[in-house]
Design an enzyme around this catalytic site. Structure first.
Site: not given
Length: 215
Positions: A7, A32, A34, A65, A136, A174
């Site tokens: 991330s 990833h 966010d 995401h 999550m 995640d």
């Protein structure tokens, strides 16, 4: 073997190009990304200019995401920002089927994320349309949180649903992922491990990513 999606939220934003190039040279499978709006979650990450900069330097597929309200407003923008996978939250979508179809029509792989309190059964009618389901394993909004143990059960149950339906969406996890729990996550059905702080706070991120992939 697990796939790993570091991330970028945990990267050094003052040296973002450097950190992306580090991931390019690593065994990471995805980056990833966010996106937080300060409304759906109590934090704000970054917007389209930073997302576009990530795309400019990344040689890995981008796994976006969206932790935002009314994500339909911005699907084209994230396509243009380079999203290969675009994941929206079940809790943020009034008309989830329509949102998933729009993501497909825009040429991206659709994913749906579930908050810790949301049961996997809510996706039973739409699983055949998905490329990815994101579990999550912390409450969304901030990095560095403790892993929620009930996540193992949710992943196992989702994996059973996948086998019963005979579909091939990926299960991504995640939140609080590290070398202590990665093996159990994969054994319960996880395919993709998102790791932020665990990778970027490591003294040797390349080895940390490689070790996660061995699970």
């Amino acid at each position: 073997m697990a796939k790993v999606a570091p991330s970028i939220l945990a990267a050094d934003f003052a040296n973002l190009q450097r950190d992306i190039e580090m991931l390019n040279a690593s065994e990471a499978d995805y980056i990833h990304v966010d996106i937080m709006d300060g409304m759906f979650v109590p934090n704000i990450s970054f917007g389209f200019p930073v997302a576009q900069a990530i795309k400019r330097y990344s040689k890995k597929p981008l796994d976006f995401h969206l932790m935002i309200e009314q994500p339909d407003r911005y699907l084209e923008n994230f396509r243009d920002a380079g999203a290969d996978i675009l994941t929206v939250h079940y809790e943020a979508c009034t008309h989830l089927h329509r949102t998933v179809q729009l993501i497909k029509e825009l040429g991206m792989k659709p994913g749906v994320a579930l908050n810790p309190h949301t049961p996997v059964e809510v996706l039973s009618e739409i699983l055949p349309d998905l490329s990815l389901v994101l579990i999550m394993s912390v409450n969304p909004g901030f990095g560095g949180q403790k892993f929620i143990e009930n996540s193992y059960r949710k992943i196992y149950k989702l994996n059973c649903m996948r086998e019963e339906l005979g579909v091939d969406f990926k299960i991504e996890v995640d939140g609080g992922v590290n070398n202590t729990n990665a093996k159990s996550l994969v054994e319960n059905g996880a395919d993709i491990l998102v790791a932020g702080s665990f990778v970027f706070s490591s003294s040797d991120p390349h080895t940390t990513i490689a070790d996660l992939r061995k699970n």
